[in-house]
Design a protein around this motif. Structure first.
Motif, PDB file in Angstrom:
ATOM      1  N   SER A 434       0.846  -1.200   0.000  1.00  0.00           N
ATOM      2  CA  SER A 434       0.000   0.000   0.000  1.00  0.00           C
ATOM      3  C   SER A 434       0.877   1.244   0.000  1.00  0.00           C
ATOM      4  O   SER A 434       1.869   1.317   0.729  1.00  0.00           O
ATOM      5  N   ASP A 479      -4.513  -3.510   3.419  1.00  0.00           N
ATOM      6  CA  ASP A 479      -4.210  -2.079   3.548  1.00  0.00           C
ATOM      7  C   ASP A 479      -4.163  -1.673   5.019  1.00  0.00           C
ATOM      8  O   ASP A 479      -3.285  -0.894   5.440  1.00  0.00           O
ATOM      9  N   HIS A 500      -2.925   0.914  -3.980  1.00  0.00           N
ATOM     10  CA  HIS A 500      -2.376  -0.360  -3.525  1.00  0.00           C
ATOM     11  C   HIS A 500      -1.991  -1.200  -4.735  1.00  0.00           C
ATOM     12  O   HIS A 500      -2.464  -0.987  -5.853  1.00  0.00           O
TER      13      HIS A 500
END
Length: 604
Positions: A434, A479, A500
């Motif tokens: 991420s 994430d 991401h």
């Protein structure tokens, strides 16, 4: 363990003398003239260089590098423009880089001298491939030649026997060592030495060479030249792999494995067609990555390769501008007592110098590590006149029939491999990283439960580690875990998700790459069938391979560290040039190891 550097004394004229061997490195004031007479003329190299395509020279005693610089200068002046020089040199006590720079200050070829000094391996043992010039590779092999020469994978055309005088350094002149020279020589190989000692002449004769006395240089009455007239029989082994015929090379997969392989082959003079498919995105399609060294804490069989791959990656990456590679340093933080013990063991093993590894059991610091800006680096690797890029999703390989070789660099994808027995050797390994906008961005890479990588005013955190998972859909939980990793190191940070990246790495079952020619399982099962009954039996037989097929897969999360050395190894196999890795380490990479292991377990 690091090697003991050379101890030398400079005379009033700046000429070096070895304190260890009590001998001179070269003829005072006439080193280049002596090198020309003894080694260039003694091996008839002017005529051979003029018609060379790939020329391999071996030297016992790298010393100051004088013979290498002189040979490189001669080669570049006299060889055809497409020719390549591979110069293999053995050294037990390397001279410090600053001393080398002083000694070489007025020598020719400043570009080559600078390249070698920049890539200098200092006192690290092992094989070190130094790209001294686009057409010249220096294979500097550091350590005791009695241990390193038998493990060499090369066929040498001409030998420079320059390991100090036999009376001063007898270990470099034994019959056993000269027999190893013959075993690693091409048919008709030559040798030359300043020595005319009877013991050297006899040892050369015993090894299959025909020695001859000729006038020596300057005041020295005689020296020896020799030609290999009775070469030893080739030694069969399951790692012996076929070279490719002349012609273009097809590479399937344009991630870090495919791109480094394409570049290595293009620089060797091959035309490469690099295939990429959006239907199978590369795991290396992330904005930033780290060439991270995580060596085994014990002296395992894999650790020499791990160290060699990292050194090779550092030599390659440190030649790029900061826009492609930012050497900001890498910190490895222990997360528990077991990790602290492991990191202390790495420090105790003295694998690297203080300039390369510092810290304590809690935190290791690798000052030469840093951040790869991967899209820019992959583009730079493919930017070569002999690399042609094609967008295509291949479902079979018939359209590649015109190529001299096909190299599979497909990460975890194994459907196109011509050997079904290898399809399960690689498993998918899902990772999600991420990228966050953040008001807190460290100025170095920090590795722990996650790796935190600075990317301008953003911070990359990742990646997750999900074996046997090939799902490309993003997961909020990943994430969140990546965000928590930032908070764990920077509690006051306010990271805001920007994007991401999901990559499916291809990880081998034993966490080592699969690199080399693709073996034929039926032939392996026939020739090594006795392993089913006795796993410890020694068998030495060559095996068959699927014609034209090679692979560079199974790198897992270590691609940005291992791909550079792997690519040069594979280029050497395909071109039948010296392999920059010792035999035992090559055995741990060759795809046939999986088939032999399956035989021992009764699975093949």
């Amino acid at each position: 363990m690091l090697l003991q550097p050379a101890r030398l004394t400079l005379d009033a004229n700046g000429q070096p003398r070895s304190d260890h061997y009590q001998d001179i490195y070269y003829n005072p004031g006439a080193g280049f003239a002596e090198s020309e007479h003894v080694f260039i003329n003694g091996n008839r190299l002017h005529e051979r260089i003029a018609r060379a395509r790939h020329l391999t020279i071996g030297e016992i005693g790298y010393g100051t590098g004088l013979n290498f610089i002189h040979t490189a200068d001669t080669f570049l002046r006299e060889a055809p423009p497409e020719a390549r020089l591979h110069y293999i040199s053995f050294e037990l006590h390397p001279i410090a880089a600053d001393t080398l720079a002083t000694l070489q200050r007025d020598w020719p070829r400043p570009d080559i001298r600078a390249a070698v000094l920049t890539q200098n391996p200092h006192n690290h043992p092992g094989h070190h491939l130094i790209k001294a010039h686009p057409r010249i590779h220096l294979h500097l092999i550091q350590g005791d030649i009695r241990a390193t020469l038998p493990l060499l994978r090369a066929r040498v055309d001409a030998w420079y026997l320059d390991g100090f005088a036999p009376a001063k350094n007898p270990e470099c002149w034994t019959p056993e060592l000269l027999a190893e020279l013959a075993r690693h020589s091409a048919p008709g190989a030559t040798a030359a030495t300043f020595s005319a000692a009877r013991s050297v002449r006899d040892a050369l004769s015993q090894a299959g060479f025909h020695p001859e006395k000729i006038p020596g240089y300057g005041t020295k009455r005689d020296m020896l030249t020799a030609t290999l007239v009775a070469p030893p029989a080739p030694q069969p082994h399951w790692t012996n792999a076929p070279a490719a015929t002349t012609g273009s090379i097809a590479i399937i997969g344009a991630g870090i494995a495919g791109s480094t392989t394409a570049r290595a082959l293009a620089e060797s003079g091959r035309h490469v067609v690099l295939y990429h498919s959006d239907a199978h995105p590369a795991a290396s399609a992330v904005p930033v990555a780290v060439p991270y060294l995580n060596p085994d804490s014990d002296a395992t069989p894999n650790r020499p390769y791990q160290i060699a791959a990292w050194h090779h990656a550092m030599r390659a990456l440190h030649q790029y501008p900061r826009a492609l590679y930012d050497p900001c340093g890498v910190y490895s933080h222990a997360t528990d007592d077991g990790e602290r013990r492991r990191q202390q063991a790495i420090l105790d093993a003295a694998l690297l110098s203080d300039a390369e590894l510092r810290g304590d059991a809690n935190t290791l610091h690798y000052p030469r590590g840093g951040v790869i800006h991967l899209p820019a680096l992959l583009a730079a690797l493919a930017d070569h006149p002999d690399i042609e890029q094609r967008q295509a999703t291949l479902t079979d390989l018939r359209e590649l029939d015109s190529h001299a070789a096909i190299i599979h660099c497909c990460g975890w994808q194994t459907a196109l491999l011509p050997e079904p027995a290898l399809h399960d050797a690689i498993r998918p390994l899902r990772g999600q990283g991420s990228l966050f906008d953040s008001d807190t961005v460290p100025d170095a890479v920090h590795c722990g439960a996650r790796t935190l990588i600075p990317d301008g005013n953003r911070l990359y955190s990742g990646a997750s580690f999900n074996p046997n998972d090939s799902d490309l859909a993003p997961r909020a939980a990943d994430d969140d875990a990546n965000r928590q990793a930032i908070h764990a190191r920077h509690p006051d940070a306010n990271p805001r998700l920007h994007s991401h990246y999901i990559g499916i790495r291809g990880a081998s079952r034993d966490y080592m790459p699969l690199l080399g020619a693709i073996p034929d399982a039926r032939d392996v099962a026939e020739k090594y069938a006795a392993l089913r009954r006795d796993a410890g039996i020694h068998i030495a037989r060559d095996i068959a391979h699927h014609p034209r097929h090679y692979m560079h897969q199974g790198l897992g999360s270590k691609g940005c560290t291992q791909a550079w050395l792997n690519a040069d190894i594979l280029a050497a196999i395909i071109n039948d040039t010296p392999i920059p890795l010792p035999q035992p380490q090559l055995e741990r990479l060759a795809p046939a190891r999986y088939l032999l292991r399956a035989l021992k377990r009764g699975q093949l």
